[in-house]
Design an enzyme around this catalytic site. Structure first.
Site, mmCIF file in Angstrom:
data_model
loop_
_atom_site.group_PDB
_atom_site.id
_atom_site.type_symbol
_atom_site.label_atom_id
_atom_site.label_comp_id
_atom_site.label_asym_id
_atom_site.label_seq_id
_atom_site.Cartn_x
_atom_site.Cartn_y
_atom_site.Cartn_z
ATOM 1 N N TYR A 124 0.847 -1.200 0.000
ATOM 2 C CA TYR A 124 0.000 0.000 0.000
ATOM 3 C C TYR A 124 0.887 1.257 0.000
ATOM 4 O O TYR A 124 0.698 2.166 -0.817
ATOM 5 C CB TYR A 124 -0.917 -0.034 1.227
ATOM 6 C CG TYR A 124 -1.597 1.280 1.550
ATOM 7 C CD1 TYR A 124 -2.691 1.734 0.808
ATOM 8 C CD2 TYR A 124 -1.145 2.080 2.607
ATOM 9 C CE1 TYR A 124 -3.313 2.945 1.121
ATOM 10 C CE2 TYR A 124 -1.758 3.281 2.921
ATOM 11 C CZ TYR A 124 -2.847 3.710 2.176
ATOM 12 O OH TYR A 124 -3.451 4.904 2.481
ATOM 13 N N LYS A 128 1.135 4.138 -2.926
ATOM 14 C CA LYS A 128 0.826 5.557 -2.677
ATOM 15 C C LYS A 128 2.039 6.427 -3.037
ATOM 16 O O LYS A 128 1.897 7.509 -3.588
ATOM 17 C CB LYS A 128 0.421 5.772 -1.212
ATOM 18 C CG LYS A 128 -0.884 5.087 -0.788
ATOM 19 C CD LYS A 128 -2.119 5.655 -1.440
ATOM 20 C CE LYS A 128 -2.475 7.044 -0.973
ATOM 21 N NZ LYS A 128 -3.755 7.510 -1.590
HETATM 22 N N1 NAP Z 1 -7.803 5.635 6.229
HETATM 23 C C1 NAP Z 1 -6.598 5.915 6.708
HETATM 24 O O1 NAP Z 1 -6.251 5.564 7.827
HETATM 25 C C2 NAP Z 1 -5.615 6.698 5.854
HETATM 26 C C3 NAP Z 1 -4.322 6.927 6.362
HETATM 27 C C4 NAP Z 1 -3.419 7.647 5.590
HETATM 28 C C5 NAP Z 1 -3.794 8.127 4.348
HETATM 29 N N2 NAP Z 1 -5.053 7.878 3.886
HETATM 30 C C6 NAP Z 1 -5.406 8.389 2.562
HETATM 31 O O2 NAP Z 1 -6.466 9.316 2.710
HETATM 32 C C7 NAP Z 1 -7.303 9.275 1.562
HETATM 33 C C8 NAP Z 1 -8.757 9.088 1.982
HETATM 34 O O3 NAP Z 1 -8.900 7.829 2.589
HETATM 35 P P1 NAP Z 1 -10.209 7.419 3.430
HETATM 36 O O4 NAP Z 1 -9.772 7.208 4.821
HETATM 37 O O5 NAP Z 1 -11.330 8.351 3.135
HETATM 38 O O6 NAP Z 1 -10.462 5.990 2.767
HETATM 39 P P2 NAP Z 1 -11.825 5.158 2.664
HETATM 40 O O7 NAP Z 1 -12.786 5.569 3.700
HETATM 41 O O8 NAP Z 1 -11.369 3.729 2.553
HETATM 42 O O9 NAP Z 1 -12.403 5.622 1.262
HETATM 43 C C9 NAP Z 1 -11.787 5.255 0.062
HETATM 44 C C10 NAP Z 1 -12.704 5.664 -1.061
HETATM 45 O O10 NAP Z 1 -12.079 5.255 -2.291
HETATM 46 C C11 NAP Z 1 -13.048 4.604 -3.047
HETATM 47 N N3 NAP Z 1 -12.475 3.652 -3.984
HETATM 48 C C12 NAP Z 1 -11.751 2.532 -3.709
HETATM 49 N N4 NAP Z 1 -11.448 1.912 -4.870
HETATM 50 C C13 NAP Z 1 -11.992 2.676 -5.851
HETATM 51 C C14 NAP Z 1 -12.033 2.568 -7.265
HETATM 52 N N5 NAP Z 1 -11.474 1.535 -7.905
HETATM 53 N N6 NAP Z 1 -12.678 3.526 -7.978
HETATM 54 C C15 NAP Z 1 -13.277 4.558 -7.363
HETATM 55 N N7 NAP Z 1 -13.292 4.704 -6.027
HETATM 56 C C16 NAP Z 1 -12.645 3.768 -5.290
HETATM 57 C C17 NAP Z 1 -13.948 3.902 -2.059
HETATM 58 O O11 NAP Z 1 -15.158 3.560 -2.684
HETATM 59 P P3 NAP Z 1 -16.112 2.373 -2.121
HETATM 60 O O12 NAP Z 1 -16.808 3.001 -0.949
HETATM 61 O O13 NAP Z 1 -16.996 2.079 -3.278
HETATM 62 O O14 NAP Z 1 -15.189 1.255 -1.758
HETATM 63 C C18 NAP Z 1 -14.081 5.005 -1.013
HETATM 64 O O15 NAP Z 1 -15.042 5.937 -1.445
HETATM 65 C C19 NAP Z 1 -6.751 8.160 0.679
HETATM 66 O O16 NAP Z 1 -5.902 8.713 -0.284
HETATM 67 C C20 NAP Z 1 -5.933 7.314 1.628
HETATM 68 O O17 NAP Z 1 -4.886 6.618 0.974
HETATM 69 C C21 NAP Z 1 -5.964 7.198 4.611
#
Ligand code: NAP
Length: 303
Positions: A124, A128
């Site tokens: 992952y 990224k």
């Molecule tokens: N969560 C964490 O702890 C964390 C930590 C560090 C950085 N980040 C970064 O922060 C950002 C936001 O993350 P988040 O926490 O909001 O993640 P999240 O709640 O897992 O949401 C991810 C989103 O991406 C969508 N997605 C996944 N695969 C997809 C695809 N093939 N096409 C279109 N949409 C897709 C998902 O859609 P579905 O609902 O349909 O699956 C969901 O809407 C991301 O860039 C992540 O890498 C997150």
């Protein structure tokens, strides 16, 4: 302004769709309208909307699954990100993207700044980082925000999992040898609003500088510290009214206690000073935001 938000059903995308509506018309796109598994399809989506800003909150966030699905993680977190960045450049849009503390190996032992050497230790994190590098190569107008341990009052996250377990189990075992900063998706969305607002003005004045910024809460804790705090807060704020907390003991365990497919960095606190200086704001302490998020959850439960 036309603002295109991808991943609108995710924790961050959902908050962004609300915050950014103060700046213009938000086109909040879920997977059905904008599928990052199909990089080739994205050009037509962008060309149809002709956005002024693209905010990419979609990501392959299944950290353990990525170990056995490298192709899927790379398609969503790298290949598609490059296409979106190119299309943003072609239509003169600002591209806003989120990355992760997992681009670091966790061995520094002090808060990471943006220029520290990157060295992801899981797929992952690698995917990224590859996305970040491609955005830089495309070289349009971009903001990349590295964040950590994201939670919200909806979606799938550690905070909601712990609240659920606290209401069903008497003893919990939580990892205490990984440290970082829990970050509320709402804080990220509001900081995005502010930085996009200032950046759009800077672009018009030819004074905008693309860049990568750490954007995570201030303070730091372990997963065990986070769990203990949020459960205590839930107990004290709900006064027993919003859901019965059964848990009596929250044990500290080391990472080997839970075997996971992906290795996680032991220390991944991000120093947000560069963002704070550039945009003249302060990232809240993780405890303050956690308290507010719990208040939202309780308001929802007792409504
Ligand atoms: N969560 C964490 O702890 C964390 C930590 C560090 C950085 N980040 C970064 O922060 C950002 C936001 O993350 P988040 O926490 O909001 O993640 P999240 O709640 O897992 O949401 C991810 C989103 O991406 C969508 N997605 C996944 N695969 C997809 C695809 N093939 N096409 C279109 N949409 C897709 C998902 O859609 P579905 O609902 O349909 O699956 C969901 O809407 C991301 O860039 C992540 O890498 C997150």
């Amino acid at each position: 302004m036309e603002i295109m938000v991808t991943g609108a059903t995710g924790q961050l995308g959902w908050e962004l769709a609300r915050s950014l509506s103060m700046l213009g018309r938000v086109r909040a796109l879920g997977r059905n309208q904008c599928d990052l598994n199909d990089p080739g399809s994205l050009r037509a989506v962008v060309r149809d909307i002709k956005p002024d800003v693209i905010v990419n909150a979609a990501a392959y966030t299944a950290v353990d699954k990525a170990e056995s699905d490298r192709g899927g993680a790379m398609r969503v977190n790298s290949d598609s990100v490059a296409v979106l960045a190119e299309e943003a450049k072609n239509c003169g849009a600002l591209f806003v993207h989120y990355s992760t503390d997992y681009v670091f190996n966790g061995e520094k032992g002090a808060p990471y700044v943006e220029v520290d050497p990157v060295c992801p230790i899981n797929t992952y994190g690698y995917s990224k980082l590859s996305g970040e590098n491609l955005i830089r190569q495309v070289d349009g107008n971009y903001l990349i925000f590295r964040t950590s341990w994201v939670y919200a009052s909806r979606g799938k996250n550690f905070l909601l999992t712990m609240l659920n377990l606290a209401q069903t189990k008497e003893v919990l075992s939580v990892v205490s040898d990984q440290r970082g900063a829990p970050t509320w998706a709402r804080d990220l969305a509001q900081m995005t609003l502010l930085s996009v607002y200032k950046s759009i003005h800077a672009i018009h004045n030819n004074s905008f500088k693309s860049g990568i910024y750490n954007l995570a809460s201030s303070g730091e804790t372990s997963w065990h510290g986070f769990a203990s705090y949020l459960i205590e807060e839930f107990k004290s704020q709900s006064g027993g009214g919003a859901g019965q907390v059964l848990v009596k003991d929250i044990n500290k365990v080391t990472s080997d206690f839970y075997k996971t497919d992906a290795t996680r960095p032991a220390y991944s606190k991000l120093d947000a000073t560069k963002f704070e200086d550039e945009f003249q704001v302060f990232m809240p302490d993780w405890k303050d935001s956690c308290r507010l998020c719990i208040a939202d959850i309780i308001a929802g439960l007792t409504r």
